[in-house]
Design an enzyme around this catalytic site. Sequence first.
Site, PDB file in Angstrom:
ATOM      1  N   GLY A  45       0.793  -1.225   0.000  1.00 25.57           N
ATOM      2  CA  GLY A  45       0.000   0.000   0.000  1.00 25.57           C
ATOM      3  C   GLY A  45       0.825   1.274   0.000  1.00 25.57           C
ATOM      4  O   GLY A  45       0.279   2.364   0.043  1.00 25.57           O
ATOM      5  N   HIS A  70      20.208  15.263 -12.989  1.00 28.64           N
ATOM      6  CA  HIS A  70      19.326  15.089 -14.159  1.00 28.64           C
ATOM      7  C   HIS A  70      17.902  14.855 -13.683  1.00 28.64           C
ATOM      8  O   HIS A  70      17.662  14.712 -12.484  1.00 28.64           O
ATOM      9  CB  HIS A  70      19.823  13.950 -15.055  1.00 28.64           C
ATOM     10  CG  HIS A  70      19.847  12.605 -14.397  1.00 28.64           C
ATOM     11  ND1 HIS A  70      20.797  12.252 -13.475  1.00 28.64           N
ATOM     12  CD2 HIS A  70      19.030  11.530 -14.523  1.00 28.64           C
ATOM     13  CE1 HIS A  70      20.578  11.009 -13.061  1.00 28.64           C
ATOM     14  NE2 HIS A  70      19.499  10.553 -13.676  1.00 28.64           N
ATOM     15  N   HIS A  75      16.497  10.661  -8.931  1.00 30.17           N
ATOM     16  CA  HIS A  75      17.440  11.737  -8.597  1.00 30.17           C
ATOM     17  C   HIS A  75      16.737  13.035  -8.199  1.00 30.17           C
ATOM     18  O   HIS A  75      17.359  13.887  -7.576  1.00 30.17           O
ATOM     19  CB  HIS A  75      18.412  11.977  -9.757  1.00 30.17           C
ATOM     20  CG  HIS A  75      19.379  10.848  -9.945  1.00 30.17           C
ATOM     21  ND1 HIS A  75      20.692  10.904  -9.548  1.00 30.17           N
ATOM     22  CD2 HIS A  75      19.194   9.602 -10.439  1.00 30.17           C
ATOM     23  CE1 HIS A  75      21.284   9.749  -9.816  1.00 30.17           C
ATOM     24  NE2 HIS A  75      20.397   8.947 -10.357  1.00 30.17           N
ATOM     25  N   HIS A 141      23.596  10.500 -20.892  1.00 30.26           N
ATOM     26  CA  HIS A 141      22.730   9.573 -20.149  1.00 30.26           C
ATOM     27  C   HIS A 141      21.436   9.437 -20.945  1.00 30.26           C
ATOM     28  O   HIS A 141      21.306  10.039 -22.017  1.00 30.26           O
ATOM     29  CB  HIS A 141      22.505  10.126 -18.725  1.00 30.26           C
ATOM     30  CG  HIS A 141      21.740   9.217 -17.815  1.00 30.26           C
ATOM     31  ND1 HIS A 141      21.994   7.872 -17.710  1.00 30.26           N
ATOM     32  CD2 HIS A 141      20.699   9.460 -16.951  1.00 30.26           C
ATOM     33  CE1 HIS A 141      21.156   7.337 -16.823  1.00 30.26           C
ATOM     34  NE2 HIS A 141      20.359   8.283 -16.361  1.00 30.26           N
ATOM     35  N   ASP A 195      28.844   6.392 -10.406  1.00 30.69           N
ATOM     36  CA  ASP A 195      27.748   5.485 -10.756  1.00 30.69           C
ATOM     37  C   ASP A 195      28.258   4.049 -10.904  1.00 30.69           C
ATOM     38  O   ASP A 195      29.194   3.797 -11.660  1.00 30.69           O
ATOM     39  CB  ASP A 195      27.163   5.980 -12.091  1.00 30.69           C
ATOM     40  CG  ASP A 195      26.000   5.150 -12.607  1.00 30.69           C
ATOM     41  OD1 ASP A 195      25.469   4.315 -11.848  1.00 30.69           O
ATOM     42  OD2 ASP A 195      25.603   5.371 -13.776  1.00 30.69           O
ATOM     43  N   GLY A 367      21.540   3.715 -20.451  1.00 27.28           N
ATOM     44  CA  GLY A 367      22.051   5.050 -20.170  1.00 27.28           C
ATOM     45  C   GLY A 367      23.229   5.047 -19.216  1.00 27.28           C
ATOM     46  O   GLY A 367      23.771   6.109 -18.902  1.00 27.28           O
ATOM     47  N   HIS A 368      23.605   3.872 -18.739  1.00 25.63           N
ATOM     48  CA  HIS A 368      24.696   3.777 -17.769  1.00 25.63           C
ATOM     49  C   HIS A 368      25.903   3.113 -18.409  1.00 25.63           C
ATOM     50  O   HIS A 368      25.785   2.061 -19.039  1.00 25.63           O
ATOM     51  CB  HIS A 368      24.256   2.950 -16.558  1.00 25.63           C
ATOM     52  CG  HIS A 368      23.079   3.508 -15.829  1.00 25.63           C
ATOM     53  ND1 HIS A 368      23.205   4.395 -14.778  1.00 25.63           N
ATOM     54  CD2 HIS A 368      21.754   3.336 -16.014  1.00 25.63           C
ATOM     55  CE1 HIS A 368      22.007   4.723 -14.340  1.00 25.63           C
ATOM     56  NE2 HIS A 368      21.093   4.093 -15.062  1.00 25.63           N
ATOM     57  N   HIS A 390      25.536   4.675  -6.221  1.00 24.07           N
ATOM     58  CA  HIS A 390      24.467   4.155  -7.094  1.00 24.07           C
ATOM     59  C   HIS A 390      24.609   2.671  -7.379  1.00 24.07           C
ATOM     60  O   HIS A 390      24.919   2.252  -8.492  1.00 24.07           O
ATOM     61  CB  HIS A 390      24.445   4.855  -8.467  1.00 24.07           C
ATOM     62  CG  HIS A 390      24.376   6.339  -8.406  1.00 24.07           C
ATOM     63  ND1 HIS A 390      24.029   7.037  -7.267  1.00 24.07           N
ATOM     64  CD2 HIS A 390      24.608   7.279  -9.358  1.00 24.07           C
ATOM     65  CE1 HIS A 390      24.058   8.329  -7.517  1.00 24.07           C
ATOM     66  NE2 HIS A 390      24.410   8.504  -8.771  1.00 24.07           N
ATOM     67  N   ASP A 443       2.476   7.488   1.673  1.00 28.41           N
ATOM     68  CA  ASP A 443       1.270   6.691   1.606  1.00 28.41           C
ATOM     69  C   ASP A 443       0.121   7.667   1.511  1.00 28.41           C
ATOM     70  O   ASP A 443      -0.171   8.376   2.466  1.00 28.41           O
ATOM     71  CB  ASP A 443       1.193   5.837   2.868  1.00 28.41           C
ATOM     72  CG  ASP A 443      -0.071   5.019   2.919  1.00 28.41           C
ATOM     73  OD1 ASP A 443      -1.164   5.621   2.833  1.00 28.41           O
ATOM     74  OD2 ASP A 443       0.011   3.791   3.048  1.00 28.41           O
TER      75      ASP A 443
END
Lengths: 555, 555
Positions: A45, A70, A75, A141, A195, A367-368, A390, A443
Amino acid sequence: MSGALRVLPLGGLGEIGKNMTVVEYDDRIVVVDTGLMFPAPDQLGIDLVLPDFTYLRERAEDIEAIVLTHGHEDHVGALPFVLREIGPRATPPIYGGPLTVAMVRSKLDEHRLRDVPLEELAPGDQVDAGPFGLELVKMAHSIPDSCGVALTCELGTALVTGDYKFDQTPVDGVPADVSRLAELGREGLLVLCGDSTNVDRPGIAVSESSVGPHLEEVFGRCEGRIVVTSFASNIHRVQQVVDAAGALGRKVALVGRSMRKNVNIGRQLGHIDIPEGILVGVREIEDFPDHKLVAISTGSQGEPLSALRRMAHGDHPQLELREGDTVIFSATPIPGNERAVNETIDRIYQLGANVITARDAPIHASGHGYAEELKLMINLTSPRYVFPFHGDHRRLRLHGQLAEAVGIDPEAVFRGENGLPLEIDGHGARFVEPEQAGMIFVDGVDFGDIEDVALRDRRTLSADGIFIVVATVSGQDGSSVAQPEIIFRGVPFLETEDGFVEEIRGAVEESLDRSARDDISEISLLQDHLHDDVAKFVYDRLKRRPLVLPVVVEV
Amino acid sequence: MSGALRVLPLGGLGEIGKNMTVVEYDDRIVVVDTGLMFPAPDQLGIDLVLPDFTYLRERAEDIEAIVLTHGHEDHVGALPFVLREIGPRATPPIYGGPLTVAMVRSKLDEHRLRDVPLEELAPGDQVDAGPFGLELVKMAHSIPDSCGVALTCELGTALVTGDYKFDQTPVDGVPADVSRLAELGREGLLVLCGDSTNVDRPGIAVSESSVGPHLEEVFGRCEGRIVVTSFASNIHRVQQVVDAAGALGRKVALVGRSMRKNVNIGRQLGHIDIPEGILVGVREIEDFPDHKLVAISTGSQGEPLSALRRMAHGDHPQLELREGDTVIFSATPIPGNERAVNETIDRIYQLGANVITARDAPIHASGHGYAEELKLMINLTSPRYVFPFHGDHRRLRLHGQLAEAVGIDPEAVFRGENGLPLEIDGHGARFVEPEQAGMIFVDGVDFGDIEDVALRDRRTLSADGIFIVVATVSGQDGSSVAQPEIIFRGVPFLETEDGFVEEIRGAVEESLDRSARDDISEISLLQDHLHDDVAKFVYDRLKRRPLVLPVVVEV
């Protein structure tokens, strides 16, 4: 702490998502990224998961700047919540590239946060942020205007890469600024926070611009309608889909709210160029012959309310998938989404349409950067210390091993975790006392630390359901004055067993009688006994442990 | 129906798991496999999913035999439930290979089903089953004693392959019986019901026996303790782990109940050969130096209560993972288990141990044949009709395309679904009127069709929690005679907001007053109004829709 640089990750280490980092010098703070993540299936939930940013709330007055690498949710998604907590008075300038700023502004508008000091910063321009010089460094990216962040203080420079790859032929023609990275390296980078997402893939990531020709080739083999799904924010991918459609004389319909929104923003900023007359409205789809149409849709991750998921369930108002249609996944599942994506794909097959994924044709580019790109980053920037960011624990470990492989002293590689500050001064670098970090949940409209009570209850409710027993007792002698009410929800197989409810009533009466005999009249004690007696009875009979909730009403 | 052969899949089509097929001629039935599947995350609190076998219950007297292709849960797991439903009087003989029979007997014992007529059948031996001649055909798969089932009636032969690969160098030296398959083909197979699991993988699956040398090589590079996880039923894999350990002078500990149980059964039947002195007890693990130990553990799928998952959470009583240990996944995640497996792997990294998976080294071999093997099966058996089994919609479609590619008439390829009988007679083959099919759920000790009510309630409870409102009203005039009780569970952020509960009380009183003014005294109507008023109030205030349960007690 003066004289020491502190790098404190509040999210993104030991996990994929909710990236947020505090960089500190002389008690002054720059925050790099304010990301969120989406809940795991056992976070019942919950709508969103944010990093616990208690630290920022307590240090609100010390924040000199927030800088966003970005526009992806992992992020920037927590920014509205962070701003609400630190309040408009303490809100520092917020920097990012033009697209990042435009996307964030639109998000803040939805949260009714206006007059936020968002500032576009061009890569290479330096601004002051307290003791830091702050500069964006252009990266490539899967969304335009992605940058790393260089923060320079007296002690040296920290580089937080954000998400990046070294794409030599990006769609917009502007590759990562290798020369500025090399310059930072020559000056001597103090710490590299990089990254780790694709550290486990050897070689280098394929270029984004390699996707276009393959899309066109795949389109060329399709005879019916084409639906391409991709991330709405991957504006260069959308450009390539539009180009491929145009080359084959097909019209393009944008399906899904965020797809239309991002394309609009991208057009305004000149990131995407759609020739006149190629776009058609979603309601016009049926006006064109099948072989003249490409729809670009949200839902590449199998998201529950996305346009593609609705199509797969035969539940989209304008686009009904049928035999002859081809759905092209120009994206791969983010770890954890495999099941939702596979279910969506199989539903599409069930409808008779065909599906083409990145396993069938090279129609997606990550993109990495892959391992060789991560090595290049280390070699370019020659950091004194390497602090992998990351990634889950596995990727952080692999990134550390990779740094050692390119010659970084193992003592200079730091495998951290959320909340653990790396402190660097003239004598070296070390982890110091941990700060508060963790998850907070959104929530509905509220957010906070609800783990303990509500989530545990939800797990019990979802596994075994609930029994509610309402007993009405006399205020004089505690005797039962009305027939006990027995209500249950989420407990299967009882609908047909009326006798069982009668038996529970008997157990309730018996429990109340016993309490009366023992002169127990305090309501909370009565409830405790009732709970224990009914729970035992239910378990003995059903071998299940639903939540048992006794309510004693005194009249 | 006389004169027609009917093949009715009750499970395994349009899904992966719960394989069950009814083959029928002259109104007499043979059941091939009685499998189950494990619940999806949104099947909250469900323990197991079975095929809906109403059809078998109604036709219990017509069942001549049940035949089991192999001992995996997705082929035998529903048997205890089927037997309980059709009752001991109607229970037909149940055939399978020796290991299948031994594993099933152990499972039936756990369900206290004794004196079940389980009969070992050697491949190649024919038994009569009503109008059918029934024969097992030896196959290779990731568990010993795997077979296809050939059912021959006046009209011809149906072959249900079960799970298979054509392993030319199986660990037990007995490959699939290609010559018997070719013989069936020469006689003219009527219909082929074949495994589609790996139809999307080109080429042929690697041989099981290729795994052993790679395991030994990987073991040789490990300096500390080794934990290998694999399916407990993959007895040949366990054999190869034991052999590799033995070759390097390491002892072997079996960790996890089902690992010990299956190895015991396998040893009794001669499927696994463990030299004297190599096995050590789990409690003795700490008695041996790290480089002298291999543990073989359950938990390769990240199962919640498995030994490996407990180790990953630092919660296993005998085996505490630490730096220097290597955990080897000699298995790949079954689709849908990716998240659980990745979480387990990352937890192990977090503890400092290393992990090696099938992505790092060729230490796993699939038990399902790849595309070229499926083609070989079709070419060997030259079926008149092809009816792809065991796969989601995508795989069934691909299997059909593959059949057409090897020359089967597209009109003779049938893409079916659960409950849709394929009827074959002298004039041809066609799908006929569907029979009841679907899922039934096992929850605790009961089973049945609980989808509609209990699961929907559980979803609401798990997403938004529950509000219970207890109002006590006078039997005379419907006026409120005690303060309303407000109870909530799974609703976050309210603990600190006492005022809100007071406000709800107000809303309850107001609703009751309004009903009293309108002369509404019938309890169920009062409850309806109360539900609507409170639900609206809660939504307006919280923007959430918990389950609202009004209880009106009349005194």
